[in-house]
Scaffold this active site. Sequence first.
Site, short mmCIF file in Angstrom:
data_model
loop_
_atom_site.label_atom_id
_atom_site.label_comp_id
_atom_site.label_asym_id
_atom_site.label_seq_id
_atom_site.Cartn_x
_atom_site.Cartn_y
_atom_site.Cartn_z
N CYS A 1 0.84 -1.19 0.00
CA CYS A 1 0.00 0.00 0.00
C CYS A 1 0.88 1.24 0.00
O CYS A 1 2.10 1.16 0.03
CB CYS A 1 -0.89 -0.01 1.24
SG CYS A 1 -1.77 -1.57 1.45
N ARG A 2 0.26 2.38 -0.05
CA ARG A 2 0.95 3.65 0.03
C ARG A 2 0.20 4.55 0.99
O ARG A 2 -1.04 4.53 1.00
CB ARG A 2 0.98 4.34 -1.36
CG ARG A 2 1.96 3.68 -2.33
CD ARG A 2 3.38 3.92 -1.85
NE ARG A 2 4.38 3.18 -2.57
CZ ARG A 2 4.85 1.97 -2.21
NH1 ARG A 2 4.35 1.37 -1.16
NH2 ARG A 2 5.80 1.40 -2.89
#
Lengths: 269, 269, 269, 269
Positions: free
Chosen positions: D14-15
């Site tokens: 994810c970011r």
Amino acid sequence: LAFAAWVRQNEGMCRFVAYRGEPIFLEELVARPQHSLLQQSLHAEHAKTVTNGDGFGIGWYGEKDEPAVYREVMPAWSDENLLALTATVRAGLFFAHVRAATGGGIARSNCHPFRMGEHLFMHNGQIGGFPWVRRALEGLLPDHLYAHRKGATDSELLFLLALSRIEEGLEPGDAVMWALGEARHEMRRHGITEPLRFAAALSNGEQLHVFRISSDDRPPSLYLQQDGRGVTVASEPLAGDEGSWNLIPAGAVLCIGPHGVEQRLEVLH
Amino acid sequence: LAFAAWVRQNEGMCRFVAYRGEPIFLEELVARPQHSLLQQSLHAEHAKTVTNGDGFGIGWYGEKDEPAVYREVMPAWSDENLLALTATVRAGLFFAHVRAATGGGIARSNCHPFRMGEHLFMHNGQIGGFPWVRRALEGLLPDHLYAHRKGATDSELLFLLALSRIEEGLEPGDAVMWALGEARHEMRRHGITEPLRFAAALSNGEQLHVFRISSDDRPPSLYLQQDGRGVTVASEPLAGDEGSWNLIPAGAVLCIGPHGVEQRLEVLH
Amino acid sequence: LAFAAWVRQNEGMCRFVAYRGEPIFLEELVARPQHSLLQQSLHAEHAKTVTNGDGFGIGWYGEKDEPAVYREVMPAWSDENLLALTATVRAGLFFAHVRAATGGGIARSNCHPFRMGEHLFMHNGQIGGFPWVRRALEGLLPDHLYAHRKGATDSELLFLLALSRIEEGLEPGDAVMWALGEARHEMRRHGITEPLRFAAALSNGEQLHVFRISSDDRPPSLYLQQDGRGVTVASEPLAGDEGSWNLIPAGAVLCIGPHGVEQRLEVLH
Amino acid sequence: LAFAAWVRQNEGMCRFVAYRGEPIFLEELVARPQHSLLQQSLHAEHAKTVTNGDGFGIGWYGEKDEPAVYREVMPAWSDENLLALTATVRAGLFFAHVRAATGGGIARSNCHPFRMGEHLFMHNGQIGGFPWVRRALEGLLPDHLYAHRKGATDSELLFLLALSRIEEGLEPGDAVMWALGEARHEMRRHGITEPLRFAAALSNGEQLHVFRISSDDRPPSLYLQQDGRGVTVASEPLAGDEGSWNLIPAGAVLCIGPHGVEQRLEVLH
């Protein structure tokens, strides 16, 4: 019998709330009262058989000229984002709307409130025989607003029509009345006998215009409450204390601004 | 009074349909009858105040052993995919369910029917005081089924519990009764006085098991209709012709197979 | 450099698959191949930078004249319903499409394939300068198709335009070419220099028409594979075995029917 | 080769972005920079093959102790609500997260940030072999937090585990390290050789704790930028000006409060 007929007429209608006054958390009107908009989305009192579960939206003016809008196709009552947002966002001018689809399909682009630039608009009601007059009314839009049309509802179209005249300098109340007049003109031209019924709110971030008008004698219900804090307009009284709510008269166009509420009466032929 | 109380007890309940017989288009039960499941999602008759708008699902057995499942968090009545699917898909064994959330949140993983391998399960009812017994009941799951748990509902948990015994060779009806017995055991251990109420359908693609049972004397409603074409089980009669529908007795466990309907009665303490 | 430019031109394009032949499970083309449509939704090879995550749809002909359609605004790769449906549904004529939005907003009504009566249509490409020619092109629709318009995409509009001529008896390939010609006419009239690029599939349940054409020399990619089982058309070869896939020539209009594939070449000025 | 391997290791990650400082509009970090979180949702630079399209969320502290949360299962890049919200909401402490599902299914209840009371948490990384240790780790939750578990992710579980110790008075950094230690203990007990990798942010509305730690030597990337306005932490530098961003060292636990950034180094066996 008359009541049953009235109820039937109101089937498929939406419910909304508009507020202008001191900043308050949106939840105070949307989620908390005994008969809040969220409760109305499950069972509206004044339209006994209606479930308003075909999407909803909120719009509010914050620190910028352009209002924020949050719209969703799910039922309002099951949306945790809505609860979280209304518990946190505080505004002095906001709209909230729950939708019972009468046409146009379930899509965010068909959910109220509609936004364009600094304007916000929401609507409860219907242009009778809309499929037959849609084309002629869309023909009245100037090119740049025609290109901006995203959905297929009569509500979005009435909003864009009114905007076309507001851009030319017309007062917002007059601009909306012009759009309704054009709609009636096309309805008559196509021999449509169903009524045009219209309860709506429109704002530019300063003034809040409210409409309750119909081509017959049954405009959708709309109530007004005024207290030291501000002015609230709602399809149905929000709290058990119904005494403080006044039914807005049929034909009324209200302009709610910093100096209070101005009301005039219009007729829609 | 008794009726009003009964209605109140049934608030928040779901509605479902299960069919076993000659292949028919799903829409014949889901979308078309006067009082179809889609109609019930808007206003259920036997649970007057309920709107079942918190998701829905259909499951059917096609040419493979594993059934297909289509589940969605939107209200069934506004879903065009559902109309298109039920108009096209034909099956001799299928489930359909509309959900009124009683807990577990709005997510596809909480929508019925639940599928695991060739099994399909759906449920209407509730384990009283579920938050207090959830942990102990989840503790009964074998590791591989524990890892398979995706949501937070009592329905999915009862399904997985029953599967754990089916995998060991228990007859499906007995496996479900064992799961209900364990739930009741934990409820008593935690002093929960709310009832466990259970109307459900379970299939392995061959047999269809149906349950209507409760720890008090008010199991959720469940009706059976049998004709030359097949057997239909529904929370409420689907058509105006209510005469052909029989209320399934409280405590009933039905096994519907190629040779018809077998019924036995169980007691849930 | 040329390649990079080509890639840039293809940014924002969709990916699709159409099949006509012996009935097969949809998953055989949609979900299973090494480079299936589902894989392409995550990273398309022939349009390196594109993620096709703005909705998807499948349509297939079952036992009725009208095809079934399942469309969703979520990314295809995360939709469990899609996996379940394509694993269960078997058809001899079907469409599948993943969308990278180029305009019109994220809504089911903007997702492909579009259906009207027994017709199914899907599209990859774009009318250059569409906002400027939309109004004139919508003006060409007969009233009943104008009323049927639900979204705001050029794809739906081209479909409805073609249908207007098919209803008058025009051969489907000619009807589509007429619609493209009208679009080009309006583009020239408005001085639009961007190209019209068009890869598409259209079916009436019997024939499958496929188009790969452009007003410049860069129509979107489209490949054809033929084997004993049937004919597959895809934006990109679906399997590692690229040798069996032939690029459809620019300007091609294919008619795939019970007697095989007929091809003719057209020019779009 | 080493780099390709590193990229492969980071697939499916994810970011996120976290900010603490003077109030700013969320869009300044989420939507506007050249390489904003919205851009990263389409193509992350530091994890070349990843599309983060499996939901997103934002959380911010407004005028109340409890933060607001907006989470959605659609891709961030296509969500008009997100654009409208981040353009209007201004906060001095907020989180934003885009998700690439590594497990747990696509549901709002699995989207970050997670909220409980005044706490907010988000996470990028993974407990290696989570399905095998999930049960034992859930067993460590006290009853009231066990009942609060809504999803099936390792992220929500680590959050609840940390909360269980925070409620007992442990400092937040120590509470998280305890949860990670327990996870590692169970991983060893089950013979899991995959690593535990953990980049995360946790806040109580006052302090912002940030973690970048791993059981091997490849924790997920995490950068810090500090200027006169405040402190930003991000999975990848948000603007072209990469010089002002510093990679947070492996093993770091940061406490960002009114008096600046305190950093300590921990080891995860």
